[in-house]
Design an enzyme around this catalytic site. Sequence first.
Site, PDB file in Angstrom:
ATOM      1  N   SER A   6       0.844  -1.195   0.000  1.00  0.00           N
ATOM      2  CA  SER A   6       0.000   0.000   0.000  1.00  0.00           C
ATOM      3  C   SER A   6       0.879   1.244   0.000  1.00  0.00           C
ATOM      4  CB  SER A   6      -0.893   0.013   1.243  1.00  0.00           C
ATOM      5  OG  SER A   6      -1.444   1.305   1.397  1.00  0.00           O
ATOM      6  N   HIS A  31      -1.263  -1.337  -4.250  1.00  0.00           N
ATOM      7  CA  HIS A  31      -2.526  -0.940  -3.612  1.00  0.00           C
ATOM      8  C   HIS A  31      -2.550   0.574  -3.416  1.00  0.00           C
ATOM      9  CE1 HIS A  31      -6.130  -1.872  -1.257  1.00  0.00           C
ATOM     10  NE2 HIS A  31      -5.734  -0.958  -0.391  1.00  0.00           N
ATOM     11  N   ASP A  33      -4.706   3.706  -2.005  1.00  0.00           N
ATOM     12  CA  ASP A  33      -5.784   4.037  -1.066  1.00  0.00           C
ATOM     13  C   ASP A  33      -6.297   5.445  -1.302  1.00  0.00           C
ATOM     14  OD1 ASP A  33      -6.127   1.738   0.648  1.00  0.00           O
ATOM     15  OD2 ASP A  33      -4.093   2.121   1.355  1.00  0.00           O
ATOM     16  N   MET A  35      -8.966   8.268  -0.302  1.00  0.00           N
ATOM     17  CA  MET A  35      -9.870   8.678   0.790  1.00  0.00           C
ATOM     18  C   MET A  35     -10.315  10.118   0.569  1.00  0.00           C
ATOM     19  SD  MET A  35      -7.830   7.126   4.054  1.00  0.00           S
ATOM     20  CE  MET A  35      -6.862   5.603   3.921  1.00  0.00           C
ATOM     21  N   HIS A  64      -8.319   1.233  -4.245  1.00  0.00           N
ATOM     22  CA  HIS A  64      -9.291   1.029  -3.155  1.00  0.00           C
ATOM     23  C   HIS A  64      -9.958   2.372  -2.858  1.00  0.00           C
ATOM     24  CE1 HIS A  64      -9.720  -0.085   1.427  1.00  0.00           C
ATOM     25  NE2 HIS A  64     -10.887   0.028   0.828  1.00  0.00           N
ATOM     26  N   MET A  66     -12.144   4.602  -0.908  1.00  0.00           N
ATOM     27  CA  MET A  66     -12.844   4.849   0.363  1.00  0.00           C
ATOM     28  C   MET A  66     -13.478   6.236   0.250  1.00  0.00           C
ATOM     29  SD  MET A  66      -9.896   3.241   2.766  1.00  0.00           S
ATOM     30  CE  MET A  66      -8.697   3.388   1.442  1.00  0.00           C
ATOM     31  N   MET A 135     -11.904  -5.716   5.070  1.00  0.00           N
ATOM     32  CA  MET A 135     -11.115  -4.775   5.881  1.00  0.00           C
ATOM     33  C   MET A 135     -10.874  -5.388   7.263  1.00  0.00           C
ATOM     34  SD  MET A 135     -10.276  -2.284   4.010  1.00  0.00           S
ATOM     35  CE  MET A 135      -9.427  -1.374   5.315  1.00  0.00           C
TER      36      MET A 135
HETATM   37  C1  DX5 Z   1      -6.546   1.679   5.495  1.00  0.00           C
HETATM   38  C2  DX5 Z   1      -6.061   1.362   4.114  1.00  0.00           C
HETATM   39  C3  DX5 Z   1      -4.956   0.376   4.087  1.00  0.00           C
HETATM   40  C4  DX5 Z   1      -3.687   0.823   4.760  1.00  0.00           C
HETATM   41  C5  DX5 Z   1      -3.055  -0.395   5.346  1.00  0.00           C
HETATM   42  O1  DX5 Z   1      -7.743   2.355   5.437  1.00  0.00           O
HETATM   43  O2  DX5 Z   1      -7.106   0.825   3.331  1.00  0.00           O
HETATM   44  O3  DX5 Z   1      -4.676  -0.071   2.770  1.00  0.00           O
HETATM   45  O4  DX5 Z   1      -2.783   1.447   3.900  1.00  0.00           O
HETATM   46  O5  DX5 Z   1      -2.001   0.001   6.146  1.00  0.00           O
HETATM   47  P1  DX5 Z   1      -1.286  -0.969   7.165  1.00  0.00           P
HETATM   48  O6  DX5 Z   1      -0.762  -2.127   6.375  1.00  0.00           O
HETATM   49  O7  DX5 Z   1      -0.241  -0.113   7.759  1.00  0.00           O
HETATM   50  O8  DX5 Z   1      -2.341  -1.410   8.167  1.00  0.00           O
HETATM   51 ZN    ZN Z   2      -6.630  -0.113   1.334  1.00  0.00          ZN
END
Ligand code: DX5
Ligand code: ZN
Length: 214
Positions: A6, A31, A33, A35, A64, A66, A135
């Site tokens: 990620s 990955h 993320d 948000m 991903h 969010m 999740m």
């Molecule tokens: C959290 C994200 C994850 C995050 C995971 O909302 O969706 O992808 O980056 O981070 P770690 O591996 O540090 O828990």
């Molecule tokens: Zn994620």
Amino acid sequence: MIVAPSILSADFSKLLQEVKEVQEYGAKFLHIDVMDGHFVPNITMGPVVYKDLKGKVDLVFDVHLMISDPLKYAKDFVAAGADYITFHYEAVEDKMEAIETIKKLGVKVGISIKPNTSVEVLYQILPYLDLVLVMSVEPGFGGQKFMSNALDKIAYLAAQKKQYNYSYLIQVDGGINKETAQLCQKAGCEVVVAGTYIFESDDRQGAIKGLLAL
Ligand code: DX5
Ligand code: ZN
């Protein structure tokens, strides 16, 4: 095991270098993320952040979302190079409409469930999915502790996949390290997302190798 680092935990001042490094160590997915400060209490990145990585690395871009309105922005994320678009079950009223809209954009489609959402709600839509993301932390931030209620959900998805011969990949995200990844693998997980564990390790190669070997 497929490993999806990620980039949320990467050093953005040298993003390309960071991404090339994890590819060299055997990661196959990247990955990303996204948000919006609305669906989750944090703001991260839009398509502009990864569009210039496309073509410079050979990784599956696993986006991903969010965000509260994934369909409004899906086209932009595809144009920037997404291979998978995963939206949240909790964000969308009409799940089939979202699945079909994303598929029509020519990418694979995933759905994600938060820790308090039960996996059985997905029962009817499982045949149409390319990926299901469980999740294992409350979405919003990296570096949180793995929640073990993800394991039963993974096992359910693995059992359904086997029984009906479904094609979705089973992915887990949040608090993944060697130990928690092993538990997920035993439950039937096929793709682990890891941010902190990889990017903050003194031995990134070792961290990725350990996950790949599961
Ligand atoms: C959290 C994200 C994850 C995050 C995971 O909302 O969706 O992808 O980056 O981070 P770690 O591996 O540090 O828990
Ligand atoms: Zn994620």
